[in-house]
Design an enzyme around this catalytic site. Sequence first.
Site: not given
Length: 202
Positions: A36, A105, A134
């Site tokens: 990521r 997600s 996050k």
Amino acid sequence: MKGLCLVTDRALCAPRTVEEVVRLAVQGGATSVQLRDKDLPTRAFLETAERLHAFLRPRGVPLIINDRVDIALAVGAEGIHVGQDDLPPEVVRRLAGPGVLVGLSVETWEDVVRAQDQPVDYLGVSPVYGTPTKTDTKGAWGLDGLARIRAFSRHPLVAIGGLHAGTIPGVVQAGADGIAVVSALCAAPDPERAARELAALC
């Protein structure tokens, strides 16, 4: 998607490279790696993915590419993970074909309900706990939220967000099939040792 998944964060890995942290985490017992990086230019992202895949594939460790379907297809990655604002899972599945893992997600109960009919292989329950890595999520699920999803969903669950040695046992007990961590490995003084300790709890 059982076991321990390393989700990379280039800034948290520094001064180590992402490749070095991945190597150490896999040596310690990480069973999958999600690449990521929202800021890396496409060419650099591709080259990083190619290097990681060359290391992971012979070891039987799946490489999951976050968001970038084009990169995943280019390197032949084993999986693609998307969020609610990325390409819809149906489109990812159509582009990637049936042999590629597709993860999604879920941040709200509506996401969980909708996912029942979507062609995904696992749900990323995000975040279980609040986390500074996050910040674009809609609130933490907590253990009760995770258990509620487990009771409802047909999909395997990968928990992420605020997970470390102190929180993983409760998360597993609440129904997580897999555990995904960022800072617990990327920022660990010894990622191999940290992975070994966390993998033993999954």
